[in-house]
Design a protein around this motif. Structure first.
Motif, PDB file in Angstrom:
ATOM      1  N   LEU A   1       0.833  -1.199   0.000  1.00 63.40           N
ATOM      2  CA  LEU A   1       0.000   0.000   0.000  1.00 63.40           C
ATOM      3  C   LEU A   1       0.868   1.250   0.000  1.00 63.40           C
ATOM      4  O   LEU A   1       0.525   2.255  -0.640  1.00 63.40           O
ATOM      5  CB  LEU A   1      -0.946  -0.002   1.206  1.00 63.40           C
ATOM      6  N   VAL A   2       1.984   1.212   0.696  1.00 64.45           N
ATOM      7  CA  VAL A   2       2.938   2.332   0.654  1.00 64.45           C
ATOM      8  C   VAL A   2       3.405   2.550  -0.781  1.00 64.45           C
ATOM      9  O   VAL A   2       3.408   3.681  -1.294  1.00 64.45           O
ATOM     10  CB  VAL A   2       4.137   2.071   1.578  1.00 64.45           C
ATOM     11  N   GLU A   3       3.800   1.474  -1.437  1.00 69.13           N
ATOM     12  CA  GLU A   3       4.253   1.574  -2.833  1.00 69.13           C
ATOM     13  C   GLU A   3       3.139   2.083  -3.733  1.00 69.13           C
ATOM     14  O   GLU A   3       3.388   2.892  -4.643  1.00 69.13           O
ATOM     15  CB  GLU A   3       4.739   0.210  -3.315  1.00 69.13           C
ATOM     16  N   ALA A   4       1.915   1.637  -3.478  1.00 66.49           N
ATOM     17  CA  ALA A   4       0.790   2.021  -4.333  1.00 66.49           C
ATOM     18  C   ALA A   4       0.477   3.508  -4.219  1.00 66.49           C
ATOM     19  O   ALA A   4       0.259   4.183  -5.230  1.00 66.49           O
ATOM     20  CB  ALA A   4      -0.441   1.194  -3.980  1.00 66.49           C
ATOM     21  N   VAL A   5       0.451   4.042  -3.000  1.00 67.70           N
ATOM     22  CA  VAL A   5       0.099   5.460  -2.860  1.00 67.70           C
ATOM     23  C   VAL A   5       1.236   6.358  -3.354  1.00 67.70           C
ATOM     24  O   VAL A   5       0.990   7.451  -3.876  1.00 67.70           O
ATOM     25  CB  VAL A   5      -0.299   5.818  -1.414  1.00 67.70           C
ATOM     26  N   ILE A   6       2.478   5.915  -3.220  1.00 67.24           N
ATOM     27  CA  ILE A   6       3.583   6.692  -3.790  1.00 67.24           C
ATOM     28  C   ILE A   6       3.484   6.682  -5.314  1.00 67.24           C
ATOM     29  O   ILE A   6       3.636   7.715  -5.969  1.00 67.24           O
ATOM     30  CB  ILE A   6       4.941   6.151  -3.314  1.00 67.24           C
ATOM     31  N   ALA A   7       3.204   5.514  -5.875  1.00 65.85           N
ATOM     32  CA  ALA A   7       3.058   5.406  -7.334  1.00 65.85           C
ATOM     33  C   ALA A   7       1.900   6.254  -7.845  1.00 65.85           C
ATOM     34  O   ALA A   7       1.999   6.880  -8.903  1.00 65.85           O
ATOM     35  CB  ALA A   7       2.848   3.949  -7.724  1.00 65.85           C
ATOM     36  N   SER A   8       0.826   6.287  -7.090  1.00 66.44           N
ATOM     37  CA  SER A   8      -0.384   6.970  -7.533  1.00 66.44           C
ATOM     38  C   SER A   8      -0.415   8.450  -7.201  1.00 66.44           C
ATOM     39  O   SER A   8      -0.814   9.280  -8.029  1.00 66.44           O
ATOM     40  CB  SER A   8      -1.607   6.300  -6.894  1.00 66.44           C
ATOM     41  N   GLU A   9       0.023   8.813  -5.986  1.00 67.72           N
ATOM     42  CA  GLU A   9      -0.181  10.161  -5.479  1.00 67.72           C
ATOM     43  C   GLU A   9       1.050  11.057  -5.518  1.00 67.72           C
ATOM     44  O   GLU A   9       0.925  12.278  -5.647  1.00 67.72           O
ATOM     45  CB  GLU A   9      -0.679  10.077  -4.021  1.00 67.72           C
TER      46      GLU A   9
ATOM     47  N   ARG B   1      -5.850  -0.954  -6.061  1.00 69.27           N
ATOM     48  CA  ARG B   1      -7.233  -0.496  -6.166  1.00 69.27           C
ATOM     49  C   ARG B   1      -7.538   0.576  -5.127  1.00 69.27           C
ATOM     50  O   ARG B   1      -8.230   1.556  -5.423  1.00 69.27           O
ATOM     51  CB  ARG B   1      -8.192  -1.677  -6.007  1.00 69.27           C
ATOM     52  N   LEU B   2      -7.026   0.396  -3.908  1.00 68.33           N
ATOM     53  CA  LEU B   2      -7.240   1.415  -2.882  1.00 68.33           C
ATOM     54  C   LEU B   2      -6.587   2.732  -3.287  1.00 68.33           C
ATOM     55  O   LEU B   2      -7.166   3.808  -3.111  1.00 68.33           O
ATOM     56  CB  LEU B   2      -6.687   0.947  -1.532  1.00 68.33           C
ATOM     57  N   ALA B   3      -5.386   2.653  -3.815  1.00 69.00           N
ATOM     58  CA  ALA B   3      -4.712   3.873  -4.272  1.00 69.00           C
ATOM     59  C   ALA B   3      -5.453   4.506  -5.448  1.00 69.00           C
ATOM     60  O   ALA B   3      -5.510   5.736  -5.567  1.00 69.00           O
ATOM     61  CB  ALA B   3      -3.271   3.557  -4.671  1.00 69.00           C
ATOM     62  N   ALA B   4      -6.031   3.678  -6.284  1.00 63.29           N
ATOM     63  CA  ALA B   4      -6.718   4.171  -7.477  1.00 63.29           C
ATOM     64  C   ALA B   4      -7.961   4.996  -7.139  1.00 63.29           C
ATOM     65  O   ALA B   4      -8.328   5.908  -7.892  1.00 63.29           O
ATOM     66  CB  ALA B   4      -7.108   3.004  -8.380  1.00 63.29           C
ATOM     67  N   ILE B   5      -8.619   4.705  -6.018  1.00 65.27           N
ATOM     68  CA  ILE B   5      -9.840   5.441  -5.683  1.00 65.27           C
ATOM     69  C   ILE B   5      -9.575   6.647  -4.791  1.00 65.27           C
ATOM     70  O   ILE B   5     -10.492   7.430  -4.514  1.00 65.27           O
ATOM     71  CB  ILE B   5     -10.896   4.529  -5.013  1.00 65.27           C
ATOM     72  N   LEU B   6      -8.328   6.837  -4.346  1.00 62.12           N
ATOM     73  CA  LEU B   6      -8.029   7.936  -3.437  1.00 62.12           C
ATOM     74  C   LEU B   6      -8.465   9.313  -3.947  1.00 62.12           C
ATOM     75  O   LEU B   6      -8.958  10.122  -3.150  1.00 62.12           O
ATOM     76  CB  LEU B   6      -6.534   7.970  -3.111  1.00 62.12           C
ATOM     77  N   PRO B   7      -8.296   9.637  -5.228  1.00 60.61           N
ATOM     78  CA  PRO B   7      -8.722  10.973  -5.664  1.00 60.61           C
ATOM     79  C   PRO B   7     -10.216  11.240  -5.475  1.00 60.61           C
ATOM     80  O   PRO B   7     -10.612  12.376  -5.267  1.00 60.61           O
ATOM     81  CB  PRO B   7      -8.346  10.982  -7.152  1.00 60.61           C
TER      82      PRO B   7
END
Length: 236
Positions: free
Chosen positions: A67-75, A191-197
């Protein structure tokens, strides 16, 4: 001379108040380096509106590294490299929004880093006014200085909104996937990172075409984050 002395005397209470306020702000930031934040302004306002509140604090050690990697990649792909502000992202956002306004549209892009989002979520009220943006910048500098990257990420993952009334990675993982945040798979993290916006609009467990495409891009970018050490300040 007497007039100058009077002005100086009258200015002392104002200066005292300013110094006290600064001290309180710095103290509050220092305290939250060690203890979990209480409910945020957003959580309280949503709860008052009747959405309920699911907020479960978890140590970063109890949240999947994916999840850390995902939010860095996404945000915020430069999270470990910047000092709170990504000037290139801000410049791109300003240009994109200017083009949108010329076409008669609305602002379509933001340039906030994870540090800025954390400062806003924890200490400030929702909104886009200039006073709040100025305070956000000040708090961003403070948390970057007093907390460090790992703590900023830990707090961010624990206070981010992931569905109406759902805050933090643990509550989000249980809400969307029925499991702990520690057990998230790479695809679930993406998927969690994808819906953050737009967490109030999109579904992470049964995503539509847009979220599936965005999650696929995040999943691919997570490999780059891992291979290039872009999360080393948090996971290293």
């Amino acid at each position: 001379m007497a007039k100058q002395a009077l002005i100086k005397k009258r200015g002392r209470p104002v200066l005292t108040v300013v110094l006290v306020l600064i001290g309180l702000v710095v103290t509050s930031v220092a305290v939250l380096r060690l203890v979990p934040p209480p409910m945020t302004f957003l959580m309280v306002s949503r709860a008052i509106e009747g959405e309920g509140l699911s907020y479960r604090w978890r140590s970063l050690d109890d949240i999947s590294p994916r999840l850390v990697e995902a939010v860095i990649a996404s945000e915020d792909s430069t999270f470990c490299a910047h000092h709170g502000f990504d000037m290139k992202a801000i410049e791109k956002a300003l240009k994109a929004n200017a083009r949108a306004e010329k076409r008669g549209g609305k602002r379509i892009r933001g340039g906030s880093t994870i540090s800025q989002q954390t400062a806003k979520n924890v200490f400030l009220w929702p909104g886009r006014d200039w006073i709040r943006k100025g305070l956000e910048a000040g708090y961003t500098v403070l948390i970057e200085t007093l907390w460090g990257k790992r703590r900023v990420m830990e707090v961010y993952l624990n206070v981010a909104e992931w569905a109406p009334g759902v805050y933090g990675a643990e509550a989000a993982a249980r809400h969307w996937f029925g499991k702990s945040a520690a057990d998230l798979s790479p695809r679930e993290a993406a998927r969690l990172a994808a819906i953050l916006p737009s967490p109030r609009r999109y579904n992470a467990s049964s995503p539509g075409p847009y979220v599936r495409r965005r999650a696929s891009r995040v999943l691919a970018a997570m490999g780059t984050v891992r291979n290039d050490g872009l999360a080393a300040c948090v996971l290293g």
